[in-house]
Design an enzyme around this catalytic site. Structure first.
Site, PDB file in Angstrom:
ATOM      1  N   GLU A  97       5.405 -17.828 -12.507  1.00 16.81           N
ATOM      2  CA  GLU A  97       4.842 -16.490 -12.333  1.00 16.81           C
ATOM      3  C   GLU A  97       4.856 -16.019 -10.879  1.00 16.81           C
ATOM      4  OE1 GLU A  97       3.010 -18.022 -16.169  1.00 16.81           O
ATOM      5  OE2 GLU A  97       3.376 -18.857 -14.161  1.00 16.81           O
ATOM      6  N   PHE A 145     -11.675 -22.418 -22.457  1.00 17.93           N
ATOM      7  CA  PHE A 145     -10.376 -22.960 -22.061  1.00 17.93           C
ATOM      8  C   PHE A 145      -9.580 -21.913 -21.256  1.00 17.93           C
ATOM      9  CE2 PHE A 145      -5.818 -23.578 -23.352  1.00 17.93           C
ATOM     10  CZ  PHE A 145      -5.595 -24.749 -22.648  1.00 17.93           C
ATOM     11  N   GLN A 146      -9.157 -22.284 -20.063  1.00 20.30           N
ATOM     12  CA  GLN A 146      -8.361 -21.469 -19.147  1.00 20.30           C
ATOM     13  C   GLN A 146      -9.124 -20.266 -18.591  1.00 20.30           C
ATOM     14  OE1 GLN A 146      -4.623 -20.631 -21.318  1.00 20.30           O
ATOM     15  NE2 GLN A 146      -3.684 -22.316 -20.176  1.00 20.30           N
ATOM     16  N   VAL A 170      10.965 -17.397   4.850  1.00 20.11           N
ATOM     17  CA  VAL A 170      10.186 -17.593   6.062  1.00 20.11           C
ATOM     18  C   VAL A 170      10.589 -18.923   6.689  1.00 20.11           C
ATOM     19  CG1 VAL A 170       7.847 -18.173   6.849  1.00 20.11           C
ATOM     20  CG2 VAL A 170       8.238 -16.160   5.445  1.00 20.11           C
ATOM     21  N   PHE A 175      10.975 -24.824  11.349  1.00 16.81           N
ATOM     22  CA  PHE A 175      10.129 -23.881  12.068  1.00 16.81           C
ATOM     23  C   PHE A 175       8.759 -24.510  12.339  1.00 16.81           C
ATOM     24  CE2 PHE A 175       7.695 -20.016  12.884  1.00 16.81           C
ATOM     25  CZ  PHE A 175       8.587 -19.306  13.665  1.00 16.81           C
TER      26      PHE A 175
END
Length: 571
Positions: free
Chosen positions: A42, A104-105, A375, A460
């Site tokens: 997602e 639940f969830q 990035v 980086f």
């Protein structure tokens, strides 16, 4: 809901199905206009919707099932909110009767998403849902941000009792917004009297290219651009003197530091150390709350850049002294030559310079390519070597700074325009965070081209450690052969270890009729030096060198010297 979104210009919804989304996905199945763009995570759905909105300028939509499903959206939604693009997130919820019972969830998404949205609300009944959906869409398009609608699963399957709220589309309005005439007159007086004017322009300068160049010509002012302003400012611009900031050029830094008057146009450039100490500052922004939060501002002007400059231009007197502009342009030409001198096939030496990779991508990509960048080190090389021309686009997590954004953004951009060349410049760390989306490219038949800067490290982060005087630790990556993995999934894969093989491999990948990945083994220790180095950073780098030797890792320091100092002496 689907009919309303369709009338409002939405053509795609990105997400993963789940039982709490069944009513929504079934409505999409029956739609002949809106498609369900399946991804593997997602977070990708939210990033893809952000790219969709950035490319089209229209409302884009993502969806997540209850609990973990919609919580995975949150990082991509933070990025969309900070990039100021109109995204509607549909967050499914647990059954209404169970809310508050630690079911639940269970989570409370309307609260969790509040910080990364301009609107976040629970539509707990079928009667509420249409109106809330319409208000959310309006907030997203008018405020250019994220709106979240939280919907319990059973509401998706209910009949709407108030259809009038969703029978009229929500489309963006268009307004002329500029400061009061008295404020423009005062700004003109200050600009007319100043000798050294420098302009710093950001993403808010989009659509104002002509007005911007006319202003610079009148004021004989160099134009510095922030990273998000690169695609809108630097092309066909004889007054451009490059970027400033951590990824920028010494010329941009110099032009700002020597300004008598600094004119900020549509930029929220965050790094206070790169602003001048004593300049008179005028800031133009459509969002008044943004003015003065990065550096003290003497004259705030609320309005769009295009409308404000249109009103300001007739009040300005042409400057006849171009010394400041000439000095800045000469400095930029010298800086540009030094930067370009690094983007070469370094006598076939390995590993390959990342500058050379970025430069070759720039040369070989199409005139209207959309570049997405991770990035980390890829964004450095993109900022310095990708050339914008008014047709190309550059998308990245430039404000939120999230890893793993290049591939998800590319998925969204390619879903919008399947015939357009989309090139993702990915870091090895970023790519592997959402590795499963390579499968999305194959399943959704998206011909995205991925160039991997494979230096087997979070380079980086290592640079940040060096500047802080810290021995690199926990940043080494054990990577697979990315090209072989890509081939096994169904992409065209090429692994490049020698610079002489790079141009032909990139050309093959860019012309391939389908998704392709080029895995380029690049130098790990290539340094990107900011335009200004503080005493603290110099001290930190010295401490890093001493501590690295004391840790028995002198070979790492030798590699650093060989990659940077010795190469430049030979050049």
């Amino acid at each position: 809901m689907i009919a309303f979104l369709q009338e409002s210009g939405v053509r795609r919804i990105y997400g993963l199905p789940g039982d709490s989304l069944n009513g929504l996905t079934d409505a999409i199945r029956r739609s002949d206009v809106i498609t369900w763009e399946l991804v593997r995570h997602e977070e990708t759905a939210a990033f893809a919707a952000a790219a969709d909105a950035a490319v089209t300028g229209r409302l884009a939509v993502c969806a997540g099932s209850c609990g973990p499903g919609n919580l995975h959206l949150i990082n991509g939604l933070f990025d969309a909110q900070r990039s100021r693009v109109p995204v509607l997130a549909i967050a499914a919820h647990i059954p209404r009767a169970e809310i508050g019972s630690q079911y639940f969830q269970e989570s409370h998404p309307q609260e969790l998403f509040a910080e990364c949205s301009v609107y976040s609300e629970l539509a707990s009944t079928p009667e509420m849902a249409p109106r809330i959906l319409a208000m959310a869409a309006r907030a997203a398009v008018e405020e250019q941000g994220v709106a979240v609608v939280v919907v319990p699963g059973e509401v998706f399957s209910a009949k709407s009792a108030t259809p009038q709220w969703v029978t009229r589309p929500v489309l963006p309005t268009h307004s002329v917004v500029h400061p009061h005439t008295a404020s423009l007159v005062y700004a003109a007086e200050r600009l007319n009297a100043a000798k050294n004017v420098t302009i710093l322009a950001g993403a808010g300068a989009a659509g104002a290219h002509g007005q911007l160049l006319k202003l610079a010509r009148t004021l004989q002012a160099p134009i510095v651009h922030a990273l998000r302003g690169k695609e809108f400012v630097e092309y066909d611009n004889p007054y451009d003197v490059g970027m400033t900031g951590l990824l920028g050029f010494a010329s941009g830094y110099k032009a700002i530091k020597e300004a008598e008057v600094l004119l900020l146009l549509g930029t929220d450039f965050p790094y206070t150390q790169f602003y001048p100490d004593h300049a008179y500052v005028i800031q133009v922004d459509i969002r008044g709350r943004n003015i003065g939060r990065r550096t003290p501002v003497d004259l705030p002007l609320v309005g769009s850049v295009a409308d404000t400059l249109t009103g300001l231009q007739p009040l300005l007197e042409p400057h006849d002294n171009g010394d400041h502009l000439d000095r800045c342009l000469n400095h930029y030409r010298k800086t540009r030559r030094r930067i370009d001198s690094l983007a070469l096939n370094d006598r076939d030496r390995t590993p390959i310079r990342p500058e050379y990779v970025a430069d070759q991508v720039n040369r070989l990509a199409s005139h209207d390519a959309v570049f997405t960048v991770d990035v980390g080190s890829p964004v450095i090389w993109a900022a310095r070597y990708l050339q914008m021309n008014g047709h190309r686009r550059l998308l990245g997590s430039f404000n939120h700074g999230s890893m793993a954004c290049a591939l998800p953004l590319a998925i969204g951009a390619q879903s919008v325009e399947r015939g357009r060349q989309i090139v993702a410049l990915a870091g090895d760390g970023g790519l592997t965070m959402l590795f499963g989306e390579l499968v999305t490219l194959v399943q959704n038949r998206l011909p995205v081209k991925i160039v991997v800067f494979n230096n087997s490290s979070l380079s980086f982060v290592e640079l940040e450690m060096k500047a802080a005087g810290i021995v690199n630790y926990g940043t080494e990556l054990t990577n697979p052969d990315f090209a072989a993995v890509a081939e096994s999934i169904g992409l065209l894969g090429r692994r490049i270890e020698h610079p002489g093989d790079l141009p032909s491999a990139l050309a093959d990948a860019l012309s391939h009729d389908g998704p392709a990945l080029v895995d380029v083994v690049t130098a790990r220790q290539e340094l990107s030096i900011p335009p200004a180095i503080t005493a603290e950073q110099a001290k930190g780098f010295s401490l890093y060198a001493i501590r690295t030797i004391l840790a028995g890792r002198d070979g790492e320091l030798l590699d650093l010297i060989t990659t940077n100092v010795a190469r430049r002496i030979l050049d």
